[in-house]
Design a protein around this motif. Structure first.
Motif, PDB file in Angstrom:
ATOM      1  N   UNK A  23       0.853  -1.204   0.000  1.00 13.80           N
ATOM      2  CA  UNK A  23       0.000   0.000   0.000  1.00 13.80           C
ATOM      3  C   UNK A  23       0.882   1.244   0.000  1.00 13.80           C
ATOM      4  N   UNK A  24       1.906   1.253   0.856  1.00 14.41           N
ATOM      5  CA  UNK A  24       2.794   2.424   0.906  1.00 14.41           C
ATOM      6  C   UNK A  24       3.459   2.678  -0.434  1.00 14.41           C
ATOM      7  N   UNK A  27       0.295   3.797  -2.943  1.00 20.10           N
ATOM      8  CA  UNK A  27      -0.781   4.718  -2.559  1.00 20.10           C
ATOM      9  C   UNK A  27      -0.707   6.049  -3.320  1.00 20.10           C
ATOM     10  N   UNK A  28       0.489   6.560  -3.510  1.00 23.31           N
ATOM     11  CA  UNK A  28       0.633   7.849  -4.181  1.00 23.31           C
ATOM     12  C   UNK A  28       0.089   7.816  -5.602  1.00 23.31           C
ATOM     13  N   UNK A  31      -3.762   7.358  -5.532  1.00 24.60           N
ATOM     14  CA  UNK A  31      -4.399   8.621  -5.143  1.00 24.60           C
ATOM     15  C   UNK A  31      -4.359   9.609  -6.317  1.00 24.60           C
ATOM     16  N   UNK A  32      -3.202   9.723  -6.955  1.00 29.84           N
ATOM     17  CA  UNK A  32      -3.043  10.647  -8.086  1.00 29.84           C
ATOM     18  C   UNK A  32      -3.999  10.319  -9.218  1.00 29.84           C
ATOM     19  N   UNK A  35      -7.550  11.356  -8.262  1.00 32.61           N
ATOM     20  CA  UNK A  35      -7.745  12.810  -8.382  1.00 32.61           C
ATOM     21  C   UNK A  35      -7.956  13.172  -9.845  1.00 32.61           C
ATOM     22  N   UNK A  45      -8.933  10.402  -1.089  1.00 33.14           N
ATOM     23  CA  UNK A  45      -8.349   9.789   0.098  1.00 33.14           C
ATOM     24  C   UNK A  45      -9.203   8.602   0.556  1.00 33.14           C
ATOM     25  N   UNK A  48      -9.239   5.805  -2.145  1.00 33.58           N
ATOM     26  CA  UNK A  48      -7.952   5.083  -2.181  1.00 33.58           C
ATOM     27  C   UNK A  48      -7.962   3.963  -1.136  1.00 33.58           C
ATOM     28  N   UNK A  49      -8.509   4.253   0.029  1.00 37.00           N
ATOM     29  CA  UNK A  49      -8.596   3.205   1.061  1.00 37.00           C
ATOM     30  C   UNK A  49      -9.492   2.064   0.580  1.00 37.00           C
ATOM     31  N   UNK A  50     -10.608   2.410  -0.063  1.00 37.02           N
ATOM     32  CA  UNK A  50     -11.515   1.387  -0.587  1.00 37.02           C
ATOM     33  C   UNK A  50     -10.811   0.520  -1.627  1.00 37.02           C
ATOM     34  N   UNK A  52      -7.673  -0.229  -1.818  1.00 37.02           N
ATOM     35  CA  UNK A  52      -6.748  -1.199  -1.221  1.00 37.02           C
ATOM     36  C   UNK A  52      -7.494  -2.271  -0.411  1.00 37.02           C
ATOM     37  N   UNK A  53      -8.620  -1.911   0.163  1.00 38.58           N
ATOM     38  CA  UNK A  53      -9.410  -2.943   0.855  1.00 38.58           C
ATOM     39  C   UNK A  53      -9.935  -3.965  -0.157  1.00 38.58           C
ATOM     40  N   UNK A  56      -7.043  -6.134  -1.198  1.00 41.16           N
ATOM     41  CA  UNK A  56      -6.754  -7.154  -0.169  1.00 41.16           C
ATOM     42  C   UNK A  56      -7.695  -8.352  -0.329  1.00 41.16           C
TER      43      UNK A  56
END
Lengths: 189, 68
Positions: A23-24, A27-28, A31-32, A35, A45, A48-50, A52-53, A56
């Motif tokens: 994720x790290x 993520x950038x 996210x980009x 946007x 923001x 982006x979490x959704x 990665x969930x 997973x």
């Protein structure tokens, strides 16, 4: 540092630490892309979490012959479309604003082909021109020209044949060219 | 024209377009415009505001909650 492939294998076996590293790493870019697909900062923001969930939960089905980043773009594209489709339809703008959507950046410096970096003003103008594109054309331009994916990868992400994708890409570029023409140095010679 | 710009045309089609470009000022201008736009898009920096560590921490917290 573990390779991405190793992290993916460990994450597929249920290792959340390995997944957090993935994720790290990504993520950038995710996210980009969100946007530039049209989400605002708060939405990007959250989405982006959704993304990665979902990644997973989908990891057992991820096949190593695919690029992990391309797989994430596909999830991000789908999640962005879902979020955009829930938005209320845009308000009809006053006539003057529609006539010149980029009008308030009238003093942007011109961009010649020789320019190596984008002037900040022109960069904002370009971002606003991207905002003006219909969602399907915008996604084609973002995936191919901003994110640098191949036509084949980008067409697979948006779920259309390559021919249809190329047509969207061309129309998107043509609309951008029309919007940005006053800011481009196009004189011959 | 986008296919030409991306180097995705077959040699015969490419030659046909180059022949036309040699004769048509308007299409040369169009190609210059498209090329400038694509070059600018390639150079756009990443969107500001992304913090991979923060997003990873939030995802990790949500995964932990989901397991309970």
């Amino acid at each position: 540092l573990a390779s991405e492939r190793e992290l993916i294998r460990r994450a597929q076996a249920g290792d959340q630490d390995a997944f957090s590293e993935l994720v790290e790493l990504h993520a950038g870019r995710v996210y980009g892309a969100l946007r530039r697909f049209g989400l605002d900062a708060g939405e990007a923001d959250e989405v982006a979490q959704e993304v990665f969930l979902r990644a997973w939960r989908g990891l057992p089905r991820f096949q190593e012959r695919a690029r992990f980043s391309t797989w994430l773009y596909r999830i991000a594209f789908n999640e962005a479309q879902r979020r955009l489709s829930r938005r209320p339809p845009p308000r009809v703008e006053p006539h003057a604003a529609r006539d010149d959507p980029l009008g308030s950046v009238a003093e942007s410096p011109r961009l010649g082909p020789e320019a190596q970096t984008l002037d900040r003003e022109f960069e904002r103008t370009l971002e606003r021109a991207l905002d003006e594109l219909p969602a399907d054309l915008r996604a084609a331009v973002v995936l191919r020209d901003v994110e640098g994916l191949s036509t084949q990868e980008a067409a697979a992400i948006v779920g259309v044949r390559e021919g249809a994708f190329k047509s969207r890409l061309h129309r998107g570029r043509m609309q951008l060219r029309a919007l940005l023409e006053p800011y481009l140095k196009l004189e011959e010679g | 024209m986008s296919g030409y710009l991306d180097g995705q045309l077959a040699p015969r089609e490419r030659a046909r377009i180059e022949h036309h470009l040699g004769e048509c000022r308007e299409c040369r201008r169009l190609l210059r415009g498209l090329r400038a736009v694509v070059d600018a898009l390639h150079r756009l920096p990443g969107a500001e505001g992304a913090d991979g560590v923060e997003i990873a921490a939030a995802v990790r917290a949500r995964l932990g909650r989901a397991r309970i």
